[in-house]
Design a protein around this motif. Structure first.
Motif, PDB file in Angstrom:
ATOM      1  N   SER A 437       6.707  -6.303  -7.885  1.00 50.77           N
ATOM      2  CA  SER A 437       8.162  -6.263  -7.700  1.00 50.77           C
ATOM      3  C   SER A 437       8.494  -6.291  -6.213  1.00 50.77           C
ATOM      4  CB  SER A 437       8.753  -5.011  -8.341  1.00 50.77           C
ATOM      5  OG  SER A 437       8.215  -3.846  -7.754  1.00 50.77           O
ATOM      6  N   TRP A 438       9.754  -6.593  -5.926  1.00 54.56           N
ATOM      7  CA  TRP A 438      10.258  -6.545  -4.557  1.00 54.56           C
ATOM      8  C   TRP A 438      10.671  -5.119  -4.222  1.00 54.56           C
ATOM      9  CZ3 TRP A 438      10.152 -10.570  -1.190  1.00 54.56           C
ATOM     10  CH2 TRP A 438       9.917 -11.841  -1.718  1.00 54.56           C
ATOM     11  N   THR A 439      10.356  -4.676  -3.013  1.00 53.78           N
ATOM     12  CA  THR A 439      10.770  -3.358  -2.542  1.00 53.78           C
ATOM     13  C   THR A 439      11.340  -3.497  -1.136  1.00 53.78           C
ATOM     14  OG1 THR A 439       8.757  -2.667  -1.362  1.00 53.78           O
ATOM     15  CG2 THR A 439       8.754  -2.438  -3.771  1.00 53.78           C
ATOM     16  N   THR A 440      11.891  -2.412  -0.620  1.00 49.29           N
ATOM     17  CA  THR A 440      12.427  -2.427   0.740  1.00 49.29           C
ATOM     18  C   THR A 440      11.324  -2.564   1.790  1.00 49.29           C
ATOM     19  OG1 THR A 440      12.411  -0.004   0.659  1.00 49.29           O
ATOM     20  CG2 THR A 440      14.501  -1.104   0.195  1.00 49.29           C
ATOM     21  N   ALA A 441      10.064  -2.371   1.366  1.00 47.94           N
ATOM     22  CA  ALA A 441       8.939  -2.525   2.298  1.00 47.94           C
ATOM     23  C   ALA A 441       8.171  -3.824   2.053  1.00 47.94           C
ATOM     24  CB  ALA A 441       7.994  -1.332   2.168  1.00 47.94           C
ATOM     25  N   GLY A 442       8.670  -4.683   1.164  1.00 53.16           N
ATOM     26  CA  GLY A 442       7.989  -5.931   0.843  1.00 53.16           C
ATOM     27  C   GLY A 442       7.605  -6.005  -0.623  1.00 53.16           C
ATOM     28  N   VAL A 443       6.756  -6.973  -0.943  1.00 52.64           N
ATOM     29  CA  VAL A 443       6.332  -7.168  -2.329  1.00 52.64           C
ATOM     30  C   VAL A 443       5.132  -6.281  -2.631  1.00 52.64           C
ATOM     31  CG1 VAL A 443       5.495  -8.832  -4.032  1.00 52.64           C
ATOM     32  CG2 VAL A 443       7.144  -9.558  -2.284  1.00 52.64           C
ATOM     33  N   CYS A 444       5.207  -5.568  -3.738  1.00 56.51           N
ATOM     34  CA  CYS A 444       4.072  -4.746  -4.169  1.00 56.51           C
ATOM     35  C   CYS A 444       3.457  -5.371  -5.420  1.00 56.51           C
ATOM     36  CB  CYS A 444       4.502  -3.307  -4.441  1.00 56.51           C
ATOM     37  SG  CYS A 444       5.505  -3.095  -5.929  1.00 56.51           S
ATOM     38  N   GLN A 445       2.177  -5.072  -5.642  1.00 56.48           N
ATOM     39  CA  GLN A 445       1.462  -5.528  -6.820  1.00 56.48           C
ATOM     40  C   GLN A 445       1.187  -4.335  -7.737  1.00 56.48           C
ATOM     41  OE1 GLN A 445       0.994  -8.792  -7.169  1.00 56.48           O
ATOM     42  NE2 GLN A 445       1.822  -9.169  -5.096  1.00 56.48           N
ATOM     43  N   ALA A 446       0.962  -4.607  -9.006  1.00 59.09           N
ATOM     44  CA  ALA A 446       0.602  -3.538  -9.940  1.00 59.09           C
ATOM     45  C   ALA A 446      -0.640  -2.813  -9.431  1.00 59.09           C
ATOM     46  CB  ALA A 446       0.356  -4.111 -11.327  1.00 59.09           C
ATOM     47  N   GLY A 447      -0.576  -1.496  -9.383  1.00 61.35           N
ATOM     48  CA  GLY A 447      -1.693  -0.687  -8.907  1.00 61.35           C
ATOM     49  C   GLY A 447      -1.573  -0.270  -7.464  1.00 61.35           C
ATOM     50  N   ASP A 448      -0.644  -0.885  -6.697  1.00 63.25           N
ATOM     51  CA  ASP A 448      -0.442  -0.468  -5.312  1.00 63.25           C
ATOM     52  C   ASP A 448       0.127   0.944  -5.257  1.00 63.25           C
ATOM     53  OD1 ASP A 448      -1.350  -2.811  -4.271  1.00 63.25           O
ATOM     54  OD2 ASP A 448       0.622  -3.662  -3.805  1.00 63.25           O
ATOM     55  N   ASP A 463      -4.590   2.869  -1.054  1.00 64.84           N
ATOM     56  CA  ASP A 463      -5.298   4.140  -1.176  1.00 64.84           C
ATOM     57  C   ASP A 463      -4.287   5.276  -1.033  1.00 64.84           C
ATOM     58  OD1 ASP A 463      -6.697   6.388   0.861  1.00 64.84           O
ATOM     59  OD2 ASP A 463      -7.836   5.882  -0.942  1.00 64.84           O
ATOM     60  N   LEU A 464      -4.384   6.292  -1.905  1.00 66.09           N
ATOM     61  CA  LEU A 464      -3.416   7.384  -1.884  1.00 66.09           C
ATOM     62  C   LEU A 464      -3.424   8.137  -0.559  1.00 66.09           C
ATOM     63  CD1 LEU A 464      -1.359   9.117  -3.547  1.00 66.09           C
ATOM     64  CD2 LEU A 464      -3.287  10.591  -4.124  1.00 66.09           C
ATOM     65  N   ALA A 465      -4.596   8.547  -0.108  1.00 67.76           N
ATOM     66  CA  ALA A 465      -4.667   9.352   1.106  1.00 67.76           C
ATOM     67  C   ALA A 465      -4.208   8.558   2.325  1.00 67.76           C
ATOM     68  CB  ALA A 465      -6.087   9.867   1.309  1.00 67.76           C
ATOM     69  N   ALA A 466      -4.654   7.309   2.448  1.00 64.88           N
ATOM     70  CA  ALA A 466      -4.258   6.497   3.599  1.00 64.88           C
ATOM     71  C   ALA A 466      -2.762   6.231   3.594  1.00 64.88           C
ATOM     72  CB  ALA A 466      -5.034   5.180   3.597  1.00 64.88           C
ATOM     73  N   THR A 467      -2.212   5.963   2.420  1.00 63.35           N
ATOM     74  CA  THR A 467      -0.767   5.744   2.325  1.00 63.35           C
ATOM     75  C   THR A 467      -0.013   7.020   2.672  1.00 63.35           C
ATOM     76  OG1 THR A 467      -1.181   4.139   0.561  1.00 63.35           O
ATOM     77  CG2 THR A 467       1.079   4.914   0.829  1.00 63.35           C
ATOM     78  N   ALA A 468      -0.541   8.162   2.245  1.00 64.33           N
ATOM     79  CA  ALA A 468       0.092   9.434   2.562  1.00 64.33           C
ATOM     80  C   ALA A 468       0.077   9.691   4.068  1.00 64.33           C
ATOM     81  CB  ALA A 468      -0.617  10.572   1.828  1.00 64.33           C
ATOM     82  N   GLU A 469      -1.004   9.333   4.742  1.00 64.37           N
ATOM     83  CA  GLU A 469      -1.053   9.499   6.193  1.00 64.37           C
ATOM     84  C   GLU A 469       0.018   8.657   6.872  1.00 64.37           C
ATOM     85  OE1 GLU A 469      -5.864  10.477   6.528  1.00 64.37           O
ATOM     86  OE2 GLU A 469      -5.081   8.490   7.092  1.00 64.37           O
ATOM     87  N   ALA A 470       0.208   7.415   6.394  1.00 66.26           N
ATOM     88  CA  ALA A 470       1.247   6.553   6.966  1.00 66.26           C
ATOM     89  C   ALA A 470       2.636   7.140   6.728  1.00 66.26           C
ATOM     90  CB  ALA A 470       1.144   5.154   6.376  1.00 66.26           C
ATOM     91  N   VAL A 497      -8.531  14.982  -1.199  1.00 69.54           N
ATOM     92  CA  VAL A 497      -7.299  14.415  -0.644  1.00 69.54           C
ATOM     93  C   VAL A 497      -6.517  15.488   0.105  1.00 69.54           C
ATOM     94  CG1 VAL A 497      -5.055  13.422  -1.245  1.00 69.54           C
ATOM     95  CG2 VAL A 497      -7.126  12.610  -2.383  1.00 69.54           C
ATOM     96  N   ALA A 498      -6.403  16.676  -0.479  1.00 67.89           N
ATOM     97  CA  ALA A 498      -5.671  17.762   0.177  1.00 67.89           C
ATOM     98  C   ALA A 498      -6.321  18.142   1.502  1.00 67.89           C
ATOM     99  CB  ALA A 498      -5.599  18.978  -0.749  1.00 67.89           C
ATOM    100  N   ASP A 499      -7.647  18.284   1.519  1.00 74.48           N
ATOM    101  CA  ASP A 499      -8.354  18.631   2.759  1.00 74.48           C
ATOM    102  C   ASP A 499      -8.145  17.564   3.826  1.00 74.48           C
ATOM    103  OD1 ASP A 499      -9.274  20.930   1.569  1.00 74.48           O
ATOM    104  OD2 ASP A 499     -11.248  20.101   1.062  1.00 74.48           O
ATOM    105  N   ARG A 500      -8.219  16.307   3.411  1.00 74.16           N
ATOM    106  CA  ARG A 500      -8.060  15.204   4.377  1.00 74.16           C
ATOM    107  C   ARG A 500      -6.665  15.225   4.993  1.00 74.16           C
ATOM    108  NH1 ARG A 500      -8.912   8.682   3.128  1.00 74.16           N
ATOM    109  NH2 ARG A 500      -7.585   7.932   4.839  1.00 74.16           N
ATOM    110  N   LEU A 501      -5.630  15.431   4.170  1.00 75.95           N
ATOM    111  CA  LEU A 501      -4.267  15.422   4.694  1.00 75.95           C
ATOM    112  C   LEU A 501      -3.982  16.658   5.542  1.00 75.95           C
ATOM    113  CD1 LEU A 501      -2.305  14.024   1.607  1.00 75.95           C
ATOM    114  CD2 LEU A 501      -3.103  12.803   3.635  1.00 75.95           C
ATOM    115  N   GLU A 502      -4.495  17.806   5.134  1.00 76.13           N
ATOM    116  CA  GLU A 502      -4.336  19.005   5.965  1.00 76.13           C
ATOM    117  C   GLU A 502      -4.974  18.795   7.340  1.00 76.13           C
ATOM    118  OE1 GLU A 502      -4.274  23.203   4.164  1.00 76.13           O
ATOM    119  OE2 GLU A 502      -5.715  22.117   2.912  1.00 76.13           O
TER     120      GLU A 502
END
Length: 531
Positions: A437-448, A463-470, A497-502
């Protein structure tokens, strides 16, 4: 006279039934003495129909932007499904099965007489031990009368139900002793009266509910009181197959009474009265996946007198069981919201009543629930409760507001402080895209992985953790003192994931603290708050 229902008629029926039950809810509660004299049948029926009406409105809303209209089958099935997922109490659960039976036949184009017959049969099958003089009796009489006069089925059904309702005290001793008719049957008569008006345009004459009290409310007798029966009412939705549900029925029947299991096609609503609530829930876990679990303790003292209300309480909507436990520990009354199944205003009003306070702070924690919460607040105000609505849009804002809540200060001051804390908290949510679908950040694919900041997609990642860092980088660019992370139950390697983000926050933003909570079942993969 039409002998089936079109989509508009079903919509009108829902609306009129909800209006009627809302008008008579308190009076129906007042004559509720069977199977337990806990005075909530009218409220339970109202909440059940409200959920049905909400589902019907959702179907119509989905067609507003197009040229097509919903089909009668779609609307009547939505009505039945909404009642199923929102069914409350013994009578509400049976009503949901009655609507399911009607939907089966009306969806296939059958006439009202056939639909009412199927509804009564299906409801009776759902009750482990049917008792005469109850809503089942009234439903059966309505179906029989409709079948005898198929050309005027809806009026005949109503009249048959009215006669059967008047006879219920002679069929059930507890009703005779109390001098009342069956409360569930009285509620069903209101629903059938709404059906008459939806089909004919003319409302049938309805006597006030309390006109059915024959000699005034008397002593219902020991067999209807909580002391003479199981201690708990347990209700939950259950995802399970037919074979597992058959085994569940047998097990629950051995644990308690008032067993009603309604539904089908993999989704069921389970209702039972038991002494061991944990065993009833465990039986559901063995059968499939139970959720929306409600456990109510039958306190006979509470039937005759309400406890002294507290001065102030907080009612909060939360998207996961872990957050519900966290907020409950902080003293809040919680309402659990599942994705795609937002609570109705009646559920919020019910939570406000359960809080039993003179003053209530209500936090919906969702932009979509703002109008629903406003309607609930207005209803509670008519009942004498002072309600302040803080328009929180995310659970992390609710957590921030709850952290500064002080019940000992003046109400207005407390509301201002909580509102300020919520408003100072930016929020983000990480979710997985279901389709391209189209989003305000561009086109996303299923599973993104989508990173939504303040409701808009700001980051798309794999990736959840990398996206969370951004997401954290964008949110902390404007400053912040505290980061709140709420991890969902289904996050793979959640601790990692929690340890990495902390660590990411600690290493990159030295003056910022981090708090991590577990959202539990029903919550999204990751919620982020920055104060």
């Amino acid at each position: 006279m039409p002998q089936t229902l079109d989509a508009a008629a079903v919509r009108t029926w829902c609306s009129l039934a909800l209006e009627a039950l809302g008008r008579e809810r308190a009076e129906i509660d007042a004559i509720n003495v069977y199977p337990v004299a806990d005075g909530d049948t009218g409220t339970n029926l109202y909440l059940t129909v409200e959920s049905a009406a909400q589902a019907v409105e959702a179907v119509f809303a989905a067609h507003e932007t197009g040229s097509s209209a919903p089909s009668p089958a779609d609307v009547v099935r939505a009505m039945a499904h909404g009642a199923l997922i929102g069914a409350r109490g013994n009578s509400g659960t049976i009503l949901a099965q009655l609507l399911r039976g009607m939907a089966e036949r009306l969806g296939d184009g059958d006439h009202l007489a056939g639909a009412l017959h199927r509804a009564a049969a299906l409801a009776r099958e759902a009750v482990a031990h049917p008792v005469e003089g109850t809503i089942l009796t009234v439903a059966g009489a309505a179906a029989q009368a409709a079948g005898a006069s198929p050309q005027d089925a809806v009026r005949a059904a109503y009249e048959g139900a009215r006669v059967a309702l008047d006879a219920t005290p002679g069929q059930l001793a507890v009703l005779e002793r109390a001098g009342v008719v069956d409360a569930g049957g009285r509620g069903l008569l209101m629903v059938l009266g709404a059906l008459v008006e939806a089909v004919t345009g003319e409302a049938p004459p309805v006597a006030p509910v309390l006109a059915h009290v024959r000699h005034g409310l008397g002593d219902p007798g020991p067999e209807s009181c909580a002391d003479g029966g199981p201690a708990f009412e347990v209700i939950y939705l259950l995802e399970a197959d037919d074979a597992a549900v058959a085994r569940l029925r047998t097990r629950l029947d051995g644990l308690g009474d008032s067993l009603v299991v309604v539904g089908g096609d993999g989704l069921w609503n389970v209702h039972v009265h038991v002494d061991d609530a944990g065993a009833a829930v465990e039986a559901g876990v063995e059968a499939g996946r139970p959720y929306r679990i409600r456990i109510t303790h039958f306190d006979s003292a509470a039937v005759s007198r309400q406890p002294e209300p507290v001065q102030r309480a907080v009612v909060v909507v939360v998207p996961g069981e872990g957050l519900a436990a966290l907020c409950a520990e902080a003293g809040a009354t919680t309402v659990l919201a599942r994705p795609g199944e937002p609570p109705a205003s009646g559920e919020l009003v019910d939570a406000i009543r359960r809080a039993h306070a003179r003053e209530v702070v209500l936090m919906p924690n969702s932009a979509e629930l703002r109008h629903t919460a406003a309607a609930a607040a207005e209803q509670a105000r008519t009942e004498g409760v002072r309600v302040a609505l803080i328009p929180t849009r995310a659970a992390v804002q609710g957590i921030a507001a709850l952290a500064v809540h002080e019940p000992d200060r003046r109400f207005d001051e407390d509301v201002v402080a909580m509102t300020a804390a919520a408003g100072a908290t930016r929020y983000a949510e990480l979710a997985v895209a279901e389709r391209q679908s189209w989003t305000t950040a561009g086109v996303c694919q299923a599973g993104d992985v989508l990173g939504l900041i303040d409701g808009d997609v700001a980051v798309i990642g794999a990736d959840l953790a990398a996206t969370a860092e951004a997401v954290l980088d964008r949110m902390l660019a404007a400053g912040g003192e505290l980061v709140t992370l709420v991890l969902g139950e289904d996050v793979p390697d959640g601790d990692t994931v929690a340890d990495r983000l902390e660590r990411y926050v600690r290493d990159g933003y030295l003056a910022v603290d981090t708090m991590v909570y577990r959202g539990g079942r029903g919550s999204t993969p990751l919620l982020v708050g920055v104060e």
